[in-house]
Design a protein around this motif. Structure first.
Motif, PDB file in Angstrom:
ATOM      1  N   TYR A  42      40.006 -56.815  -7.877  1.00  0.00           N
ATOM      2  CA  TYR A  42      39.620 -57.841  -6.888  1.00  0.00           C
ATOM      3  C   TYR A  42      40.779 -58.755  -6.500  1.00  0.00           C
ATOM      4  O   TYR A  42      40.590 -59.662  -5.705  1.00  0.00           O
ATOM      5  N   GLY A  96      39.183 -55.664  -3.621  1.00  0.00           N
ATOM      6  CA  GLY A  96      37.882 -55.024  -3.816  1.00  0.00           C
ATOM      7  C   GLY A  96      36.688 -55.958  -3.696  1.00  0.00           C
ATOM      8  O   GLY A  96      35.543 -55.508  -3.709  1.00  0.00           O
ATOM      9  N   GLY A  97      36.943 -57.261  -3.598  1.00  0.00           N
ATOM     10  CA  GLY A  97      35.837 -58.217  -3.479  1.00  0.00           C
ATOM     11  C   GLY A  97      35.442 -58.798  -4.822  1.00  0.00           C
ATOM     12  O   GLY A  97      35.796 -58.269  -5.872  1.00  0.00           O
ATOM     13  N   PRO A  98      34.684 -59.905  -4.782  1.00  0.00           N
ATOM     14  CA  PRO A  98      34.356 -60.637  -6.016  1.00  0.00           C
ATOM     15  C   PRO A  98      33.580 -59.788  -7.014  1.00  0.00           C
ATOM     16  O   PRO A  98      32.493 -59.314  -6.710  1.00  0.00           O
TER      17      PRO A  98
END
Lengths: 397, 397
Positions: free
Chosen positions: A209, A214-216
């Motif tokens: 991330y 990749g996002g939270p």
């Protein structure tokens, strides 16, 4: 700097923000929301349980692992994905300790991310046989690698200072004394060129991330040196690391590949978004990214030092031993960072006094750096951080 | 049956499908895709790192834990969420074994989900002090709870047969011999009324992608009896279980609440979708769900047995000892299930010969059950499962 960077057009960047915190949470790649929508509506909603096969969910962890392998110099099939980085640290260390049953010392450093040290403490307490965790200062690690060390477990890039260990030299030293080497690549993957195969380390772990966008809460990864896989004894012996998960056997029998480091049901939604996010790396080399990162970081250091003598560089000045971040010590670092964030320059603060700025050449350019330095000057020289509102902000992150 | 069930209007159900596999992967709640969109675009994309505070990400694991607590008879603040069920099993068992250091036996049963047994094996190998895992048949568990047992670790509802353990009686027996009790509620949470506080068990774990409709890979949960929390020693000592994660201390110091069972950075996207999915339970009681489930299951058994004598009921006939699923043994269960799925009746198959049908009264009604039974008859009596295409389908799930 490479002509192909930055690639801002691949990301949804908010207006009016200079985002220097991609080392903590990467930005949103374009198309990620659409991909999530597809997974939720068409795959989960429309195909339901069948989607494990029809939508490729079963293969997703391995597919994502291969994309990450490509970025850290690992061969196909050598990287398993899932869980969190802390879990992957535990798995690597548990397996490594079993490879050296006669030794009781884990060597890390006091600049390692605390969770890595905590997981080691939790594991050693669980085994409960007189293990010791040694945490010298990062600069003293090399000489602390002695013949009683079972495992050397280090994060390549120091999360506070950005100081970078020499993976090649430290791994060689670890092996020379018969220790197993684990590298945490949290601040390396997607930030600096990594040649995990070349350095010969037994294990590597990392998260997705930060520089991998990749996002939270995106899944973590673990690399196991291919020649060792079949001898690794997984402490976290979950069904999806079993050789035949759906045979529903009563006894654990690990898969004959890195997949044995998988544990439970993968978080498909996060994996699908990560899989999409990793596409931005197609056609980009880490050498390009690294060259751009050094240029941006050097520029930021020069600009900030010229403007703000009260900020003390806490990162190595030599770019060859610095990751993709620049940290400054400042007694009033916490309120100063709040004031910067309010003005659209987003970095972060790490106790006790570190103002961190991450450089992510995929979506940060020289003009951003110059603008950021100007705003840092405004906040520091103008002593804007003294304003009451910045003195009272609650400190959660 | 309660007048308020089913609540099909709260879900996006595919046309032409009777979904009897909510015990494996629940269906898509309406609004889940919109919530995910919001998290990705507005929170991650728009607020970036600040979203941990501004979008409530830091509080999400606890918020979701409280929603689940409500469904299993646990008090607020007693349920932590995150990771996978296998990880939560490991955490509970590791903590439980430390509570009984003089005993070396873990008692489960041979109907437990294999991953629970595998995780126990992995933990016992890691500790490596002569632990033994006993797995009698489910019906023999009660008498196998002897004074040498450290921990009794059971899944309340058998994943294959749907047979249900008596939580109250078994927990009482475990405590009578001084053992610690761990319940896996994978097939209970959202399916049957659970009174975890009332039964006095020390630990409970579960997953959220079955009856709780959290989506593929949704996070797991763990309950710790509140009076014990401050003495629990987390084996997986991750930073988000630390009392002060952002103080970045070198030594682990667990949070003074169930939050100490948290490990690493939570999967925000999956948690947000799960949080949304749990809203469908507002105003629904598990007693209503249970009454409807028994009515649907009894009807299905009666209809199938009347139509298909070759299917042998593998679930208890007495609804009081059966969870929210009905299983039939059939030698050709695998191809038969493929033929059913092709005809829109989605159940699943579990080795060696079990055809499973789950009943989820939130979105399944009597007409669905009657239609499903008619299609089962068509496939079984018509021997449609003999068709070559069903005989050759590869068996992944």
């Amino acid at each position: 700097m490479s002509v192909s960077l930055p690639r801002k057009e691949l990301f949804d960047l908010p207006e009016g923000v200079i985002y220097l915190d991609g080392n903590s949470l990467g930005v949103l790649p374009k198309g990620a929301a659409a991909r999530a929508q597809e997974v939720i509506v068409d795959e989960w909603g429309g195909q339901l349980i069948k989607a494990w096969n029809t939508a490729g969910w079963m293969d997703l962890p391995r597919k994502v692992g291969n994309r990450i392998a490509h970025l850290i110099g690992a061969p196909e099939g050598s990287v398993a994905t899932g869980d969190t980085l802390s879990i992957k640290v535990y798995q690597a260390l548990a397996a490594a300790l079993r490879m050296r049953p006669d030794r009781k010392v884990v060597l890390s450093d006091n600049g390692n991310f605390p969770s890595d040290l905590y997981m080691a403490q939790g594991l050693m307490d669980t085994i409960g046989k007189g293990y010791a965790l040694r945490t010298p200062a990062p600069v003293d690690v090399m000489e602390a690698i002695t013949e009683d060390v079972a495992v050397v477990m280090l994060t390549q890039v120091d999360y506070r200072t950005g100081r970078m260990h020499d993976m090649q030299a430290i791994t060689a030293r670890a092996h020379a004394v018969g220790a197993v080497m684990i590298w945490d690549l949290a601040h390396s993957a997607g930030a600096v060129p990594v040649d995990i195969s070349g350095c010969g380390a037994e294990f590597a772990v990392g998260c997705s991330y930060k520089y991998l966008n990749g996002g939270p809460g995106a899944p973590a990864f673990i690399y196991v040196r291919p020649d060792l896989v079949s001898d690794i004894q997984p402490a976290l012996a979950g069904w999806l690391g079993h050789d035949a998960p759906f045979a529903m056997e009563l006894a654990y029998r690990p898969a004959m590949s890195t997949e044995r480091m998988r544990v439970g049901t993968p978080s498909i939604l996060q994996l699908a978004v990560l899989d999409h996010a990793l596409k931005v790396w197609e056609g980009v080399t880490l050498d390009e990214v690294r060259a751009a990162s050094i240029e941006l970081s050097d520029l930021f250091i020069a600009e900030v030092e010229a403007r703000c003598p009260s900020l003390v560089l806490a990162s190595p000045r030599d770019p060859n031993v610095r990751g993709s971040q620049v940290s400054f010590s400042f007694d009033h670092g916490y309120p100063a960072m709040q004031a910067l964030i309010d003005r659209g320059v987003i970095g972060d603060f790490r106790a006790p006094d570190i103002m961190r700025f991450g450089f992510t050449p995929l979506y940060i350019d020289k003009q951003d750096v110059l603008n950021a330095a100007r705003i840092v000057e405004e906040v520091i020289l103008g002593e804007i951080w003294r304003e009451a509102k910045y003195q009272t902000v609650s400190r959660v992150t």
